[in-house]
Scaffold this active site. Structure first.
Site, PDB file in Angstrom:
ATOM      1  N   HIS A  21       0.826  -1.207   0.000  1.00 51.35           N
ATOM      2  CA  HIS A  21       0.000   0.000   0.000  1.00 51.35           C
ATOM      3  C   HIS A  21       0.865   1.264   0.000  1.00 51.35           C
ATOM      4  CE1 HIS A  21      -3.649   2.360   1.003  1.00 51.35           C
ATOM      5  NE2 HIS A  21      -2.783   3.143   1.644  1.00 51.35           N
ATOM      6  N   GLU A  22       1.806   1.316   0.927  1.00 51.12           N
ATOM      7  CA  GLU A  22       2.649   2.507   1.024  1.00 51.12           C
ATOM      8  C   GLU A  22       3.592   2.634  -0.169  1.00 51.12           C
ATOM      9  OE1 GLU A  22       1.872   4.683   3.047  1.00 51.12           O
ATOM     10  OE2 GLU A  22       0.580   3.477   4.340  1.00 51.12           O
ATOM     11  N   HIS A  25       1.926   4.671  -2.893  1.00 47.64           N
ATOM     12  CA  HIS A  25       2.082   6.117  -2.710  1.00 47.64           C
ATOM     13  C   HIS A  25       3.506   6.557  -3.061  1.00 47.64           C
ATOM     14  CE1 HIS A  25      -1.799   6.398  -0.836  1.00 47.64           C
ATOM     15  NE2 HIS A  25      -1.455   5.716   0.260  1.00 47.64           N
TER      16      HIS A  25
END
Length: 457
Positions: A21-22, A25
């Site tokens: 997920h990170e 980003h």
């Protein structure tokens, strides 16, 4: 289940999901020219830290509390009193990016979770998914029996969508039920004829508790075996010498093809002695049992006084078990379809939770996730990968909800900015932050409460 399995499986699951997920980003931010200051897996005190050797000097951190992570980017709004951002760095600040770039960076986190699910499902289909053909056992006085389903029916399609496996059956039933509780089901009967059934689940509260969806509909896998899982004190079963673990081969000269058929035979012979052929371990044993009489719905029926359950016979396993395997491109496409199905179903169930159609007790927290992580890991790689994909989809959907603090909340602000032509004020963001914090706090309390109650039960 041993904590030696649960804890590592949980940490691996959370580690993979948070990192992916990170990284979404992080990767998009870097590609769009935004300066990243820190990439952290977990919160709190750093347990491990490494600084990149390039000009940006990005800090890569693994922190003590593993339930989450963050990507810290250069941002004038987060510059503490007294700090100054060099003039040449300002164009790389997140807050100075055009709207589409900020939105892309925020959306990249949930997108990465969906892409992970697609990849994992595709991998499992390439490796092969062990499953069963969708041949059902039908319980009496259930929506399935009322619709005319018979034990031994093979379900071939639901509302025109083909059903290839037991996993497909479960997913399609839930997906189509959420569209309409009236389902058109195509079946092939035990004697080879094609038929249509209408399964109406409109009067059945399908998600008011955590029991299995198919079980509520009256359907289960046709395992063909009936086993004794427990014997009540003073019962006909105890008097006859039945024991937990016994497998029923025949009763009164008939081999029951389902638990339901076995129960029907017992109920029809109240006070009459029946001959049971039992397999106990490696031995076959003959037992005579006389079902006791009891009242059921105003009728006198026979009762064995034992807990009975299904088990899969060798013959059923040989006929029903198969490996669902596809080539790379077909597996990838099926990964996309399954991820889409799971995402839509998850979102609809969340919506129905707000209306009360889905019980709040279905919300799970970290304890339940840890238990399922351990259980799936103990089964094997395929089960663990399937679990990982489901949780990754749930994380992606949850983060896209329009709640301040979540990625979806930021995207909501950007939509407002697109409409009004200017960013929302700092005051609005501050109020939204407090509201989001309260909502997430309540959700966490509810999830932990449900976890606690499951442990207590």
């Amino acid at each position: 289940m041993s904590l030696l399995i649960i804890i590592p499986a949980f940490l691996v699951t959370i580690g993979i999901l948070v990192t992916v997920h990170e990284f979404g980003h992080y990767w998009v931010a870097r590609r769009l020219g935004v300066k990243v200051l820190r990439f952290s897996i977990g919160f709190g005190k750093p347990l491990w830290k490494r600084v990149s050797k390039d000009a940006d000097r990005v800090e890569y951190v693994v922190a003590a509390l593993p339930l989450g992570g963050y990507v810290k980017m250069l941002d004038e709004r987060e510059c503490e009193a007294g700090c100054e951002i060099p003039e040449h760095e300002l164009p790389r600040a997140f807050n100075r990016q055009v709207l589409w770039k900020r939105a892309a960076i925020v959306f990249a986190g949930p997108l990465a979770n969906f892409l992970l699910a697609i990849a994992v499902y595709a991998l499992t289909f390439v490796l092969g998914v062990d499953t069963f053909r969708p041949v059902v056992e039908v319980r009496a006085d259930t929506p399935a029996s009322i619709a005319g389903f018979q034990t031994g029916d093979t379900l071939t399609a639901i509302n025109g969508e083909p059903v290839a496996s037991w996993d497909d059956l479960h997913m399609l039933l839930v997906e189509d039920y959420l569209k309409s509780p009236r389902l058109e089901v195509s079946v092939t009967t035990r004697d080879g004829n094609n038929a249509q059934r209408v399964l109406d689940l409109g009067d059945k509260p399908m998600f008011k508790d955590e029991s299995d969806f198919l079980n509520k509909a009256g359907l289960s896998l046709w395992t063909r075996g009936t086993g004794i899982s427990g014997v009540l004190a003073g019962s006909a079963a105890e008097q006859a010498g039945l024991q937990a673990g016994d497998k029923v081969l025949s009763v009164a000269g008939t081999s029951p093809q389902s638990v339901h058929e076995f129960i029907q035979i017992i109920q029809k012979h109240a006070g009459q002695t029946l001959s049971l052929q039992i397999r106990r371990g490696d031995n076959d044993v003959s037992i005579n049992v006389t079902p006791q009489s009891k009242e059921l719905d105003g009728k006198t029926v026979g009762s064995l006084g034992a807990n009975v359950g299904a088990y899969m016979t060798d013959a059923a396993r040989a006929e029903l078990a198969f490996t669902q395997r596809y080539g790379v491109f077909e597996a990838l496409w099926r990964g996309v379809v399954k991820t889409k199905q799971m995402s839509v179903v998850t979102l609809k169930l969340m919506g129905r939770m707000l209306t009360g159609e889905v019980a709040l007790k279905n919300v799970s927290g970290p304890v339940t996730i840890a238990q399922f992580a351990g259980a799936s890991a103990s089964i094997g790689l395929g089960a663990f990968l399937g679990f990982l994909a489901i949780v990754s989809i749930s994380l992606g959907v949850l983060n896209l909800l329009p709640v301040p603090m979540l990625d979806g909340g930021h995207l909501m602000y950007y939509l407002i900015e697109l409409v009004k032509g200017s960013p929302v004020s700092a005051e609005v963001e501050a109020v939204g932050f407090r509201i989001g914090m309260a909502l997430i706090g309540c959700l966490m309390v509810l999830a932990l409460y449900n976890d606690f109650m499951r442990l207590m039960n």
